[in-house]
Write a protein that holds these residues in place. Sequence first.
Motif, PDB file in Angstrom:
ATOM      1  N   PHE A 393       4.879  -4.322  12.949  1.00 20.71           N
ATOM      2  CA  PHE A 393       3.691  -3.648  13.473  1.00 20.71           C
ATOM      3  C   PHE A 393       2.393  -4.400  13.194  1.00 20.71           C
ATOM      4  CE2 PHE A 393       6.873  -0.354  12.698  1.00 20.71           C
ATOM      5  CZ  PHE A 393       6.943   0.234  13.956  1.00 20.71           C
ATOM      6  N   SER A 394       2.494  -5.577  12.569  1.00 24.68           N
ATOM      7  CA  SER A 394       1.318  -6.424  12.300  1.00 24.68           C
ATOM      8  C   SER A 394       0.227  -5.657  11.550  1.00 24.68           C
ATOM      9  CB  SER A 394       0.755  -6.979  13.623  1.00 24.68           C
ATOM     10  OG  SER A 394       1.738  -7.732  14.304  1.00 24.68           O
ATOM     11  N   THR A 395       0.662  -4.779  10.645  1.00 27.81           N
ATOM     12  CA  THR A 395      -0.286  -3.989   9.849  1.00 27.81           C
ATOM     13  C   THR A 395       0.105  -4.083   8.379  1.00 27.81           C
ATOM     14  OG1 THR A 395      -0.497  -2.432  11.708  1.00 27.81           O
ATOM     15  CG2 THR A 395      -1.362  -1.720   9.573  1.00 27.81           C
ATOM     16  N   PRO A 396      -0.518  -4.960   7.617  1.00 32.10           N
ATOM     17  CA  PRO A 396      -0.144  -5.158   6.209  1.00 32.10           C
ATOM     18  C   PRO A 396      -0.157  -3.862   5.395  1.00 32.10           C
ATOM     19  CG  PRO A 396      -1.614  -6.889   6.929  1.00 32.10           C
ATOM     20  CD  PRO A 396      -1.587  -5.884   8.045  1.00 32.10           C
ATOM     21  N   LEU A 397      -1.183  -3.013   5.623  1.00 28.22           N
ATOM     22  CA  LEU A 397      -1.251  -1.781   4.842  1.00 28.22           C
ATOM     23  C   LEU A 397      -0.066  -0.860   5.124  1.00 28.22           C
ATOM     24  CD1 LEU A 397      -5.027  -0.710   4.757  1.00 28.22           C
ATOM     25  CD2 LEU A 397      -3.560  -1.436   2.851  1.00 28.22           C
ATOM     26  N   LEU A 398       0.425  -0.884   6.364  1.00 26.68           N
ATOM     27  CA  LEU A 398       1.595  -0.073   6.698  1.00 26.68           C
ATOM     28  C   LEU A 398       2.814  -0.537   5.899  1.00 26.68           C
ATOM     29  CD1 LEU A 398       2.864   2.156   8.382  1.00 26.68           C
ATOM     30  CD2 LEU A 398       3.277   0.479  10.194  1.00 26.68           C
ATOM     31  N   GLY A 399       2.942  -1.849   5.735  1.00 21.49           N
ATOM     32  CA  GLY A 399       4.023  -2.388   4.912  1.00 21.49           C
ATOM     33  C   GLY A 399       3.900  -1.930   3.471  1.00 21.49           C
ATOM     34  N   VAL A 400       2.666  -1.875   2.953  1.00 24.47           N
ATOM     35  CA  VAL A 400       2.446  -1.415   1.581  1.00 24.47           C
ATOM     36  C   VAL A 400       2.795   0.068   1.457  1.00 24.47           C
ATOM     37  CG1 VAL A 400       0.699  -1.035  -0.200  1.00 24.47           C
ATOM     38  CG2 VAL A 400       0.669  -3.146   1.154  1.00 24.47           C
ATOM     39  N   VAL A 401       2.408   0.862   2.449  1.00 20.47           N
ATOM     40  CA  VAL A 401       2.674   2.299   2.427  1.00 20.47           C
ATOM     41  C   VAL A 401       4.172   2.581   2.360  1.00 20.47           C
ATOM     42  CG1 VAL A 401       2.598   4.411   3.823  1.00 20.47           C
ATOM     43  CG2 VAL A 401       0.549   3.011   3.554  1.00 20.47           C
ATOM     44  N   ILE A 402       4.925   1.980   3.259  1.00 19.57           N
ATOM     45  CA  ILE A 402       6.362   2.273   3.280  1.00 19.57           C
ATOM     46  C   ILE A 402       7.055   1.712   2.042  1.00 19.57           C
ATOM     47  CG2 ILE A 402       7.089   0.214   4.587  1.00 19.57           C
ATOM     48  CD1 ILE A 402       9.084   2.114   6.045  1.00 19.57           C
ATOM     49  N   ALA A 403       6.523   0.610   1.485  1.00 23.97           N
ATOM     50  CA  ALA A 403       7.113   0.045   0.270  1.00 23.97           C
ATOM     51  C   ALA A 403       6.952   1.012  -0.904  1.00 23.97           C
ATOM     52  CB  ALA A 403       6.468  -1.296  -0.047  1.00 23.97           C
ATOM     53  N   ILE A 404       5.733   1.537  -1.069  1.00 22.54           N
ATOM     54  CA  ILE A 404       5.497   2.472  -2.175  1.00 22.54           C
ATOM     55  C   ILE A 404       6.304   3.755  -1.972  1.00 22.54           C
ATOM     56  CG2 ILE A 404       3.753   3.874  -3.347  1.00 22.54           C
ATOM     57  CD1 ILE A 404       1.699   1.735  -2.610  1.00 22.54           C
ATOM     58  N   ALA A 405       6.320   4.257  -0.731  1.00 19.95           N
ATOM     59  CA  ALA A 405       7.067   5.483  -0.434  1.00 19.95           C
ATOM     60  C   ALA A 405       8.554   5.293  -0.710  1.00 19.95           C
ATOM     61  CB  ALA A 405       6.839   5.891   1.021  1.00 19.95           C
ATOM     62  N   MET A 406       9.058   4.105  -0.414  1.00 18.95           N
ATOM     63  CA  MET A 406      10.473   3.844  -0.649  1.00 18.95           C
ATOM     64  C   MET A 406      10.801   3.896  -2.139  1.00 18.95           C
ATOM     65  SD  MET A 406      13.242   3.106   1.109  1.00 18.95           S
ATOM     66  CE  MET A 406      12.755   2.285   2.619  1.00 18.95           C
ATOM     67  N   VAL A 407       9.937   3.317  -2.974  1.00 17.56           N
ATOM     68  CA  VAL A 407      10.167   3.340  -4.424  1.00 17.56           C
ATOM     69  C   VAL A 407      10.147   4.779  -4.943  1.00 17.56           C
ATOM     70  CG1 VAL A 407       9.232   2.672  -6.667  1.00 17.56           C
ATOM     71  CG2 VAL A 407       9.246   1.026  -4.787  1.00 17.56           C
ATOM     72  N   LEU A 454       0.569   8.897   1.629  1.00 16.14           N
ATOM     73  CA  LEU A 454       0.032   7.551   1.391  1.00 16.14           C
ATOM     74  C   LEU A 454      -0.596   6.980   2.653  1.00 16.14           C
ATOM     75  CD1 LEU A 454       2.918   6.075  -0.808  1.00 16.14           C
ATOM     76  CD2 LEU A 454       0.530   6.410  -1.531  1.00 16.14           C
ATOM     77  N   ALA A 455       0.040   7.238   3.804  1.00 21.93           N
ATOM     78  CA  ALA A 455      -0.518   6.748   5.066  1.00 21.93           C
ATOM     79  C   ALA A 455      -1.873   7.380   5.335  1.00 21.93           C
ATOM     80  CB  ALA A 455       0.438   7.058   6.207  1.00 21.93           C
ATOM     81  N   ALA A 456      -1.992   8.688   5.039  1.00 22.02           N
ATOM     82  CA  ALA A 456      -3.263   9.383   5.257  1.00 22.02           C
ATOM     83  C   ALA A 456      -4.356   8.796   4.375  1.00 22.02           C
ATOM     84  CB  ALA A 456      -3.096  10.873   4.996  1.00 22.02           C
ATOM     85  N   MET A 457      -4.005   8.421   3.143  1.00 24.48           N
ATOM     86  CA  MET A 457      -5.015   7.882   2.222  1.00 24.48           C
ATOM     87  C   MET A 457      -5.384   6.434   2.519  1.00 24.48           C
ATOM     88  SD  MET A 457      -4.058   9.439  -1.549  1.00 24.48           S
ATOM     89  CE  MET A 457      -2.454   8.675  -1.575  1.00 24.48           C
ATOM     90  N   MET A 458      -4.413   5.656   2.940  1.00 27.15           N
ATOM     91  CA  MET A 458      -4.628   4.211   3.041  1.00 27.15           C
ATOM     92  C   MET A 458      -4.912   3.700   4.454  1.00 27.15           C
ATOM     93  SD  MET A 458      -1.660   3.000   0.360  1.00 27.15           S
ATOM     94  CE  MET A 458      -2.153   1.287   0.400  1.00 27.15           C
ATOM     95  N   LEU A 459      -4.496   4.473   5.470  1.00 27.82           N
ATOM     96  CA  LEU A 459      -4.628   3.951   6.835  1.00 27.82           C
ATOM     97  C   LEU A 459      -5.788   4.579   7.611  1.00 27.82           C
ATOM     98  CD1 LEU A 459      -0.869   3.779   7.916  1.00 27.82           C
ATOM     99  CD2 LEU A 459      -2.314   1.937   7.044  1.00 27.82           C
ATOM    100  N   LEU A 460      -6.238   5.751   7.185  1.00 22.56           N
ATOM    101  CA  LEU A 460      -7.335   6.398   7.913  1.00 22.56           C
ATOM    102  C   LEU A 460      -8.688   5.852   7.470  1.00 22.56           C
ATOM    103  CD1 LEU A 460      -6.204  10.137   8.150  1.00 22.56           C
ATOM    104  CD2 LEU A 460      -6.101   8.362   9.905  1.00 22.56           C
TER     105      LEU A 460
END
Length: 460
Positions: A393-407, A454-460
Amino acid sequence: MLDDHYSDDAPEDGDYELNVKTVRPILAALEAGDAAALIAALEPMHAADIADLLEQLGQEDRVALVRLYGRELDGEILSELDESLREDVVGAMSPEVLAEAVRELETDDVVDLIEDLDEPQAEAVLGALDQDDRVVVEQSLSYPEESAGRLMQRELVVAPEHWNVGQTIDFLRNQDDLPEQFYHVILVDPRMRPTGYVTLGRLMGSARGVKLTEIAEDSFRVIPVLQDEGEVAYAFNQYHLISAPVVDEDDRLVGVITIDDAMVILDEEHEEDIMRLAGVGESRLSDRVVDTTKRRFPWLAVNLMTAILASLVIAQFEDVIAQFVALAVLMPIVASMGGNAGTQSLTVAVRSLATKDLTSANVWRVIRREAIVGLINGIVFAVVMGIVGIVWFSTPLLGVVIAIAMVVTMVVAGLAGVMIPVVLDRLNIDPALASGAFVTTVTDVVGFFAFLGLAAMMLL
């Protein structure tokens, strides 16, 4: 009838596994009503294989086979038959055939048979027994269901504890009604309290003058008559028992339990846990559609409630999902990974509780281990999904969000998979029956909340 269910591979000598070539002559004899051909086709088969065949036939064919087989149908087939079909088979047997069949059974097998029959059929079986056997069976039926008293058999061999080998061997040789199979000679005191037992091997290998107490086994232990059959099976497995005497409230000998019966219970316990984990209870292939539907419906309803709860969590983040459609694409990944991780921990925990390997002494160590395993796996897959999120998705923050959520999800799944069954077990609720719904709810809710929050906090 059954041809489509079996392979064409011919059985090797002595191997009568059900396949087309084995079953075809039986079905042909059944269709022709040829009793002699049916008996000849079934003669080389083990009772367990005949029971399997009866289970896989339709009801009409099953009844026809039982009636055509007639007096050749022995009691061992009844004891091997699935519990849900015993009423059909017993109902198809004439009183004379039933009487002859049940007289061949040990008392514990008769008890097991009667437990699954309705009252008229149970009375028919009891009426077919000799008076002495009937009294013994009725005494066993007076004990609570799933207790050692129901599991034990009354056919046993005892000897006074002061006897020697020679006296015992002479006694055994002079008996006309010894059990067909027994593993120990049980030693008793004058009040009929068991004090030890001797294996047949040591008995036959010792000199005639040797006292029985000198060759008694160290593995000796007694089973209280009211002990739960699950505890009995656990004792046999844990202490490598072959047989064990059963005692009443006054410690007097009332019966014996052998390893074959204990292992049947252990196998049933394992099967029950697996079926309950899947939410299908005690379903069998031979069950009717209505019965199967009734068993599965409640747990599907529970699953629907948990799915609605997870959907309510998602609904709180409608605006975020509307702005970032990629979240809807990635949400199932987080939920699926958390659900699988939770199921893995749950399965290990439920099995360990059943085998008593998971106790209050090691529960915190196990919980800590599962949390660490979840953390390590979470980090590994977080890196993978983080990269996927960035590249896809060419969105670095999205990668960070799903990484943290996965952990977060993987750690919580590991903890929930152990802690929920442990808590339910402490509350005397069967963890195999109820844990799955709770673990699924926790992993879904936490996974969606962590990811979308996390998406709401980091992507909006």
